[in-house]
Design an enzyme around this catalytic site. Structure first.
Site, mmCIF file in Angstrom:
data_model
loop_
_atom_site.group_PDB
_atom_site.id
_atom_site.type_symbol
_atom_site.label_atom_id
_atom_site.label_comp_id
_atom_site.label_asym_id
_atom_site.label_seq_id
_atom_site.Cartn_x
_atom_site.Cartn_y
_atom_site.Cartn_z
ATOM 1 N N LYS A 15 25.795 45.348 21.591
ATOM 2 C CA LYS A 15 25.628 45.118 20.359
ATOM 3 C C LYS A 15 24.798 43.958 20.402
ATOM 4 O O LYS A 15 23.744 43.736 19.565
ATOM 5 C CB LYS A 15 26.831 44.639 19.722
ATOM 6 C CG LYS A 15 27.811 45.748 19.472
ATOM 7 C CD LYS A 15 29.195 45.484 18.851
ATOM 8 C CE LYS A 15 30.088 44.326 19.369
ATOM 9 N NZ LYS A 15 30.691 45.100 20.658
ATOM 10 N N ARG A 88 36.385 41.900 13.010
ATOM 11 C CA ARG A 88 37.161 42.450 13.939
ATOM 12 C C ARG A 88 38.317 43.356 13.570
ATOM 13 O O ARG A 88 38.898 44.206 14.223
ATOM 14 C CB ARG A 88 37.443 41.580 15.082
ATOM 15 C CG ARG A 88 36.676 41.353 16.116
ATOM 16 C CD ARG A 88 37.277 40.291 16.974
ATOM 17 N NE ARG A 88 36.245 39.448 17.574
ATOM 18 C CZ ARG A 88 35.525 39.964 18.687
ATOM 19 N NH1 ARG A 88 35.744 40.946 19.156
ATOM 20 N NH2 ARG A 88 34.489 39.037 19.179
ATOM 21 N N ARG A 127 27.692 47.053 37.406
ATOM 22 C CA ARG A 127 26.547 45.887 37.285
ATOM 23 C C ARG A 127 26.772 44.919 38.253
ATOM 24 O O ARG A 127 27.888 44.486 38.500
ATOM 25 C CB ARG A 127 26.737 45.716 35.954
ATOM 26 C CG ARG A 127 25.498 44.898 35.385
ATOM 27 C CD ARG A 127 25.716 44.518 34.147
ATOM 28 N NE ARG A 127 25.666 45.283 32.921
ATOM 29 C CZ ARG A 127 26.090 44.939 31.804
ATOM 30 N NH1 ARG A 127 26.655 43.900 31.385
ATOM 31 N NH2 ARG A 127 26.141 46.049 30.746
ATOM 32 N N ARG A 161 29.995 40.056 37.896
ATOM 33 C CA ARG A 161 30.626 39.039 36.819
ATOM 34 C C ARG A 161 32.063 39.248 36.763
ATOM 35 O O ARG A 161 32.537 40.483 36.841
ATOM 36 C CB ARG A 161 30.045 39.087 35.569
ATOM 37 C CG ARG A 161 29.055 38.247 35.030
ATOM 38 C CD ARG A 161 28.654 38.472 33.599
ATOM 39 N NE ARG A 161 29.439 38.759 32.599
ATOM 40 C CZ ARG A 161 29.302 39.135 31.294
ATOM 41 N NH1 ARG A 161 28.053 39.536 31.042
ATOM 42 N NH2 ARG A 161 30.291 39.281 30.402
ATOM 43 N N ARG A 172 39.977 44.575 26.994
ATOM 44 C CA ARG A 172 39.196 44.153 25.779
ATOM 45 C C ARG A 172 39.122 45.533 25.034
ATOM 46 O O ARG A 172 38.916 45.731 23.727
ATOM 47 C CB ARG A 172 37.604 43.714 26.300
ATOM 48 C CG ARG A 172 38.100 42.202 26.715
ATOM 49 C CD ARG A 172 36.643 41.812 27.052
ATOM 50 N NE ARG A 172 35.899 42.074 28.306
ATOM 51 C CZ ARG A 172 34.560 42.390 28.345
ATOM 52 N NH1 ARG A 172 33.937 41.923 27.511
ATOM 53 N NH2 ARG A 172 34.095 43.098 29.688
#
Ligand code: ZN
Length: 223
Positions: A15, A88, A127, A161, A172
């Site tokens: 997004k 949300r 990643r 990360r 999440r």
């Protein structure tokens, strides 16, 4: 004429990337709740003081405050707005709908960035980046040529990360499915939902989004 859209989708669906592109290509204003709260805090306005108070007490900022901040932003005008990370919840969606109606603004589309959950988890957790030059790698699609060594600068400081780990991502995701994903049905029923393939490459996703934006307004904004 303006374009107002909501970007909807799970964490990691891209997004933010698409929002930035729309800001560049169309001159839209990105309304991200986190950015707005930080800006309000340092602004010193009445609303900013309330935000600072709540945040300093370690409490969650209420929908009422967030809507208040959005109201301030909308009054600044421009080519239109991208709501990224808001609403949300269904309650927030209702509140936003009411606000737009009050201000005479139209919600053009709710772009749903569709992703396959398994593929999303792979995409995020695979990643890693070079701590020295910032080059981005991925276990599946773009690993380093020599394991543990950056192709570009030769550094061995490759980092993942902390919030990219699988447990934090699934927490999440669960939050998204519990509270936010009902918005898909909500906006479908309102005739606003525009699904796009969030796992396609970035330019293809942009093209799909461009295809759902109103054409007449595209001409009106001169792009
Ligand atoms: Zn490097």
């Amino acid at each position: 004429m303006t374009i107002n859209i909501i970007l909807l989708g799970p964490p990691g669906a891209g997004k933010g990337t698409q929002a930035r592109k729309l800001v560049e290509d169309r001159g839209l204003v990105q309304l991200s709740t986190g950015d707005m709260l930080r800006a309000a805090r340092s602004s010193g306005t009445e609303m900013g003081k309330r935000v600072a108070e709540v945040m300093d007490r370690g409490q969650l900022v209420t929908d009422e405050i967030v809507i208040g901040l959005i109201r301030e932003k909308l009054s600044e005008g421009g080519n239109g707005f991208i709501f990224d990370g808001f609403p949300r919840t269904l309650a927030q969606a209702d509140a936003l709908g009411q606000l737009l109606e009050e201000t005479g603004m139209v919600l053009d589309a709710v772009v749903e960035m569709q992703v396959d959950d398994e593929a999303l988890v792979r995409r995020i957790t695979g990643r890693y980046t070079c701590g020295n030059c910032g080059e981005v790698y991925h276990d599946d699609t773009k690993p380093t040529k020599v394991a543990g060594v950056c192709d570009v600068c030769g550094s061995t400081d490759l980092r993942r990360r902390a919030d990219d780990n699988e447990h934090s991502l699934k927490t999440r995701l669960l939050e998204y499915y519990k509270k936010t994903s009902p918005l898909i049905g909500y906006y479908y029923a309102k005739g606003k939902l525009a699904p796009v393939d969030g796992l396609a490459d970035m330019d293809r996703v942009s093209d799909q989004i461009a295809a759902v934006l109103p054409l007449s307004r595209e001409i009106a904004t001169g792009t």
